[in-house]
Design a protein around this motif. Structure first.
Motif, mmCIF file in Angstrom:
data_model
loop_
_atom_site.group_PDB
_atom_site.id
_atom_site.type_symbol
_atom_site.label_atom_id
_atom_site.label_comp_id
_atom_site.label_asym_id
_atom_site.label_seq_id
_atom_site.Cartn_x
_atom_site.Cartn_y
_atom_site.Cartn_z
ATOM 1 N N VAL A 1 -9.262 7.485 3.061
ATOM 2 C CA VAL A 1 -7.859 7.883 2.894
ATOM 3 C C VAL A 1 -6.995 6.652 2.624
ATOM 4 O O VAL A 1 -6.111 6.671 1.755
ATOM 5 N N ALA A 2 -7.273 5.563 3.347
ATOM 6 C CA ALA A 2 -6.521 4.318 3.150
ATOM 7 C C ALA A 2 -6.715 3.786 1.731
ATOM 8 O O ALA A 2 -5.752 3.360 1.089
ATOM 9 N N GLU A 3 -7.952 3.824 1.231
ATOM 10 C CA GLU A 3 -8.203 3.351 -0.133
ATOM 11 C C GLU A 3 -7.451 4.198 -1.154
ATOM 12 O O GLU A 3 -6.845 3.666 -2.082
ATOM 13 N N SER A 4 -7.476 5.513 -0.980
ATOM 14 C CA SER A 4 -6.742 6.394 -1.896
ATOM 15 C C SER A 4 -5.248 6.130 -1.841
ATOM 16 O O SER A 4 -4.567 6.110 -2.871
ATOM 17 N N ALA A 5 -4.728 5.904 -0.645
ATOM 18 C CA ALA A 5 -3.288 5.642 -0.480
ATOM 19 C C ALA A 5 -2.897 4.315 -1.129
ATOM 20 O O ALA A 5 -1.860 4.231 -1.803
ATOM 21 N N LEU A 6 -3.714 3.278 -0.953
ATOM 22 C CA LEU A 6 -3.418 1.984 -1.571
ATOM 23 C C LEU A 6 -3.501 2.084 -3.086
ATOM 24 O O LEU A 6 -2.642 1.574 -3.797
ATOM 25 N N LYS A 7 -4.518 2.761 -3.589
ATOM 26 C CA LYS A 7 -4.671 2.935 -5.044
ATOM 27 C C LYS A 7 -3.454 3.641 -5.626
ATOM 28 O O LYS A 7 -2.895 3.207 -6.638
ATOM 29 N N SER A 8 -2.997 4.680 -4.966
ATOM 30 C CA SER A 8 -1.807 5.404 -5.410
ATOM 31 C C SER A 8 -0.585 4.503 -5.376
ATOM 32 O O SER A 8 0.233 4.500 -6.294
ATOM 33 N N HIS A 9 -0.448 3.729 -4.312
ATOM 34 C CA HIS A 9 0.685 2.809 -4.147
ATOM 35 C C HIS A 9 0.712 1.760 -5.272
ATOM 36 O O HIS A 9 1.785 1.437 -5.789
ATOM 37 N N LEU A 10 -0.434 1.235 -5.629
ATOM 38 C CA LEU A 10 -0.507 0.174 -6.633
ATOM 39 C C LEU A 10 -0.290 0.689 -8.050
ATOM 40 O O LEU A 10 0.106 -0.081 -8.923
ATOM 41 N N THR A 11 -0.541 1.962 -8.282
ATOM 42 C CA THR A 11 -0.429 2.508 -9.639
ATOM 43 C C THR A 11 0.883 3.240 -9.879
ATOM 44 O O THR A 11 1.086 3.758 -10.978
ATOM 45 N N THR A 12 1.783 3.284 -8.890
ATOM 46 C CA THR A 12 3.073 3.941 -9.105
ATOM 47 C C THR A 12 4.174 2.928 -9.280
ATOM 48 O O THR A 12 4.051 1.783 -9.018
#
Length: 89
Positions: free
Chosen positions: A78-89
């Motif tokens: 979940v943390a990896e998905s959240a960071l990935k989303s954060h970095l791509t927005t």
């Protein structure tokens, strides 16, 4: 699990013998992020620690990232998905 994100990073030239570092612009690089541990987790919010690397060169320290946890799934995933989303927005 890990993921790669393209990021623009400041570049610094280090002259070890003189103890001098000089800013030398920036580069767009692919950074690999991998969640390796939780430094805080209360079931709703967590702070994951990420290993980072650019190519074969590892980061000097772990990168912390605070994330919200929905209650389902592996918190590190979940943390990896959240960071990935954060970095791509």
């Amino acid at each position: 699990m890990s993921f790669i994100a393209s990021t623009t990073l400041d570049k610094t030239s280090l002259y070890n013998q003189l103890g001098i570092s000089v800013s030398s612009g920036s580069d767009k690089v692919d950074v690999t992020y991998e969640a390796v541990s939780l430094s805080y987790f209360d079931g709703k919010t967590g702070i994951a620690q990420f290993k980072t690397s650019v190519g074969d060169t590892p980061g000097a320290s772990l990168y912390p990232f605070k994330f919200d946890y929905s209650g389902t799934g592996n918190p590190l995933d979940v943390a990896e998905s959240a960071l990935k989303s954060h970095l791509t927005t």
